[in-house]
Design an enzyme around this catalytic site. Sequence first.
Site, PDB file in Angstrom:
ATOM      1  N   HIS A  44       0.819  -1.208   0.000  1.00 57.41           N
ATOM      2  CA  HIS A  44       0.000   0.000   0.000  1.00 57.41           C
ATOM      3  C   HIS A  44       0.857   1.264   0.000  1.00 57.41           C
ATOM      4  CE1 HIS A  44      -3.841  -2.054   0.688  1.00 57.41           C
ATOM      5  NE2 HIS A  44      -3.182  -2.855   1.514  1.00 57.41           N
TER       6      HIS A  44
ATOM      7  N   LYS B 244     -10.379  -1.696   3.800  1.00 60.64           N
ATOM      8  CA  LYS B 244     -10.230  -1.021   2.512  1.00 60.64           C
ATOM      9  C   LYS B 244     -11.243  -1.498   1.485  1.00 60.64           C
ATOM     10  CE  LYS B 244      -5.313  -0.223   3.321  1.00 60.64           C
ATOM     11  NZ  LYS B 244      -5.278  -0.805   4.679  1.00 60.64           N
TER      12      LYS B 244
END
Length: 498
Positions: A49, A249
């Site tokens: 990420h 997410k």
Amino acid sequence: MYDVAIIGAGIIGTFIARELSRYKLRIVILEKDNDVANGTTKANSAIVHAGYDAKAGSNKAKFNVLGNAMFDKVCDELDVPFKRIGSLVVAFNEEDMQTIKMLYENGIKIGVPNMKIIDAKKVKAMEPNINDSIVGALYAPTAGIVGPFELAIALAENAIDNGVELLLNHEVNGIDKVEGGYKIYTNNNTINTKYIINCAGLYADYIYGMVANSHFRIIPRRGQYYLLDKSAGNIVNKVIFQCPTKLGKGVLITPTVDGNILIGPDAQDLDDKEAVDTTREGLSFVKETARKTCSKIPFHKNITTFAGLRAEPNTGDFIIEASKEVKGFINVAGIKSPGLSSSPAIAKYVVEIVKSMIGCLEEKEDFNPRRRKRIRFAALSDEEKLEIIKKDPRYGRIICRCETITEGEIVDAIHRNAGARTVNGIKRRVRPGAGRCQGGFCGPRVMEILARELGKDMKDVVKEGSNSYILTDYTKENIEYEIAKELVASSHDEESRR
């Protein structure tokens, strides 16, 4: 007596072991399963990420940004595939665009580089297959994809190359604090060590509870995924997120480093730390939610579904600290997303904690950060293939037709440090069984090679865990064939003696 015992051989435990192997220490990794990377590390989104969504000032934010920047060097040293393909958080309405602006501002505070908020036209130029309902996105070019279990395996191998010991099938059943360190009781033997690093993932609270009243709890959060065939590999080019929720997410669509498409996960908090079964409801949710981003996803090209468990801490953040209750015990717990992205930076930080406990550590002059490169036969030129076959004919025997994996690659994966001992262990290292047929053709051949190279009976070769048997017994035809082989071999021996 070991200097350091690391409990858990996932991505965090193996990264810490590799970093500590730079120093003159006697280190052991204790793993309850029969391979490294058998827990959360083998079943996640495989994403590095960019780091914009973790709260500024948190451990997640700090270690994600630092860790992200370290992946190029680490993966080059360890010969592990890594690609910086970038990510998009897509917005479907103005409310989502406000969330994206908040993510952008948070990313600026944290130090995420080169982010941009882009409009629908630019999004569609990057990703022509996503739905026209998209109104904009947050673009983060530093996001990437990696093979998480490949990385953990490489880390373990390199750590062992540099002197670390790995003890598989060593489940920790108890720990006593004793003068000068700890006694760790496993199902196999007793380990004496001066210091303990708790990287037990879903069981980190249980392990810490053996020495103190654990101030944290780990909640298993299940996520389910679809994995599509490589023929679907051009549906997206980047990691595509929807706007995050309080459970994470959300459902994403991403390429993998091997050219497949991964879709998921859902999020369900459970009590069972071993609940890795998939459910119709969970997979249906993933499918319908992903279609909100891209209605063109070819789900008919799905080759497998799977579920993984995330170690969700009740504290809401990574727990990386020396115990205040007992000296010489370090907790590295609750390392859920972005744990993979943060792992190299977490390992560096834990080494500093160890230094503060032990004092000055002496570096090894002969530490080698590089793992011996793996031959990837399918990626070689025709000339390179001919050359390698001349040196070792086993590279000329294709075992897995889907992925073009050779016998030579499988044998190499068995005999490396932290080598494969199971059918799935071979699959994770060199990919036979990872293609369209999912091992339907190559599985028996992989079993034969494992049995031969490890000196085992084929009945003793397992798929994954120690009880995941594949064969129960030989058929009558098998027995007659083996007797015939022995008779032929003995007659040849008799002729040679004459």
